[in-house]
Design a protein around this motif. Structure first.
Motif, PDB file in Angstrom:
ATOM      1  N   THR A 169      40.286  40.766  37.253  1.00  0.00           N
ATOM      2  CA  THR A 169      40.468  42.135  36.774  1.00  0.00           C
ATOM      3  C   THR A 169      39.145  42.895  36.742  1.00  0.00           C
ATOM      4  O   THR A 169      39.132  44.126  36.832  1.00  0.00           O
ATOM      5  CB  THR A 169      41.087  42.129  35.366  1.00  0.00           C
ATOM      6  OG1 THR A 169      40.289  41.322  34.492  1.00  0.00           O
ATOM      7  CG2 THR A 169      42.503  41.573  35.399  1.00  0.00           C
ATOM      8  N   LEU A 181      48.040  42.752  32.144  1.00  0.00           N
ATOM      9  CA  LEU A 181      46.611  42.581  32.395  1.00  0.00           C
ATOM     10  C   LEU A 181      45.864  43.905  32.484  1.00  0.00           C
ATOM     11  O   LEU A 181      44.679  43.926  32.829  1.00  0.00           O
ATOM     12  CB  LEU A 181      46.402  41.787  33.693  1.00  0.00           C
ATOM     13  CG  LEU A 181      46.816  40.307  33.641  1.00  0.00           C
ATOM     14  CD1 LEU A 181      46.779  39.695  35.030  1.00  0.00           C
ATOM     15  CD2 LEU A 181      45.895  39.530  32.699  1.00  0.00           C
ATOM     16  N   LYS A 205      42.034  44.700  30.957  1.00  0.00           N
ATOM     17  CA  LYS A 205      41.387  43.443  30.582  1.00  0.00           C
ATOM     18  C   LYS A 205      40.325  43.102  31.626  1.00  0.00           C
ATOM     19  O   LYS A 205      40.633  42.996  32.812  1.00  0.00           O
ATOM     20  CB  LYS A 205      42.412  42.319  30.472  1.00  0.00           C
ATOM     21  CG  LYS A 205      43.360  42.487  29.302  1.00  0.00           C
ATOM     22  CD  LYS A 205      44.237  41.238  29.125  1.00  0.00           C
ATOM     23  CE  LYS A 205      45.137  41.391  27.903  1.00  0.00           C
ATOM     24  NZ  LYS A 205      45.988  40.193  27.697  1.00  0.00           N
ATOM     25  N   GLY A 212      40.379  38.896  32.895  1.00  0.00           N
ATOM     26  CA  GLY A 212      41.617  38.279  33.365  1.00  0.00           C
ATOM     27  C   GLY A 212      41.593  38.020  34.867  1.00  0.00           C
ATOM     28  O   GLY A 212      40.661  38.415  35.582  1.00  0.00           O
TER      29      GLY A 212
END
Length: 349
Positions: free
Chosen positions: A198, A280, A283, A286
């Motif tokens: 991420t 997600l 974040k 992640g």
């Protein structure tokens, strides 16, 4: 708000009145979102699961075997394997002065935006102009025969059913759209998005797929349970997550550029992108799990005129798009993906 899920079974087995009512409902959803989702449409959940199994096998082939059937990155229809980062969907659409996404007619877009996905594109056997390079039978036994001989024809039948429904929903003669699809040049794509942190998304330069519209009449899009697909919210300019429902036969249907041209903008294409799943979002630590999708791009015959129908040209709605062939439109759009459009000639005094 979300994209509705519609039971399509009555279109094949219902009465004439039930078919008409269903066609009107589907068409109204296309007017709102440029997209809808169907279940019970004639392709079984077992068949769709089988395609995911084939996709997993294909993308796990050694890199050398996939590179041996590589898609040529030019303006012609895509055939064969495209590596991660090959496409640049950010180059094909941009927002105009009122905030609506339009086909990009110039290079005034960020050239550094990257898509993180790989895919394999194919069409029916016997296409004399743009044949598909298939992996060897020894490397993935049964893949070619099943994907081309079983799944592709089933998707083509469904696409024509949906277009027939749109014809009914728009009160057009049956065959208005489907009548120029006799050569069956539709393209089918299996697509793999590898795992992605991420943190890489926070740069704004990388997405699994940037906002874009597809090029054909309509797109059939099957997605696994991973999530991340979103369509433009036309009311707010934001994004609507298309969360998988878990229905085994669920398929998204998206309006493409060709249908926009034919209806002179009466129907608008569905702008969509792929980003982090809802769980997600925002974040930084992640990892997006790998994701698989399957798409059928339903296409008009290459030499069919895809300019606006006279029915949709009025004093209040003058002709917005030129008369050109489906292949000319396709080459223009694919050329944008690969920066392979014809360049203007500069005269030297």
């Amino acid at each position: 708000m979300s994209v509705p899920v519609i039971d399509f079974s009555a279109f094949r087995s219902g009465s004439e009145q039930e078919r008409k009512e269903l066609a009107c409902r589907v068409t109204e959803e296309f007017k709102k979102h440029g997209a809808t989702r169907l279940i019970n449409h004639g392709i079984s959940g077992e068949e769709i699961k089988k395609v995911y199994e084939w996709s997993d096998k294909f993308f796990k082939l050694p890199g050398a075997e996939k590179d041996a059937i590589a898609n040529v990155r030019d303006a012609n229809p895509q055939r064969g394997y495209s590596y991660v980062g090959s496409e640049a969907t950010s180059k094909v659409n941009k927002k105009d002065e009122v905030g609506e996404y339009q086909i990009c007619e110039d290079d005034d877009v960020d050239q550094e935006l990257e898509d993180v996905k790989e895919h394999f594109d194919y069409t029916r056997d016997g296409d004399p102009d743009y044949p598909t390079p298939w992996p060897s039978e020894a490397s993935i036994p049964g893949f070619h025969n099943w994907m081309e001989g079983v799944f592709l024809p089933d998707c083509q039948r469904l696409a024509r059913d949906v277009l027939t429904a749109i014809e009914l929903g728009l009160n057009l003669p049956e065959g208005t759209f489907t009548g120029c699809m006799g050569s069956r040049v539709d393209e089918l794509r299996i697509q793999h998005y590898p795992p992605l942190s991420t943190k890489t998304l926070t740069t704004g330069k990388i997405k699994r797929c940037h906002p874009h519209t597809d090029f054909g009449f309509i797109t059939l899009l099957f997605q696994d349970a991973t999530g991340g697909l979103e369509i433009e919210d036309r009311a707010t300019g934001g994004w609507i997550p298309v969360l998988p429902t878990g229905e085994a036969t669920e398929v998204g249907i998206y309006i493409g550029d060709t249908l926009v041209h034919k209806t002179n903008g009466h129907l608008k294409a569905a702008v969509h992108h792929v980003t982090a799943p809802v769980s997600l979002k925002n974040k930084e630590d992640g990892v997006l799990p790998e994701r698989y999708t399957i798409a059928l791009f339903a296409k008009a015959d290459r030499h069919a005129n895809v300019g606006p129908l006279s029915r949709f040209i009025t004093p209040e709605a003058p002709q917005r798009f030129p008369s050109l062939t489906a292949l000319e439109l396709h080459n223009k759009r694919v050329g944008q993906l690969y920066d392979a459009r014809p360049k203007p000639t500069v005269s030297v005094a």
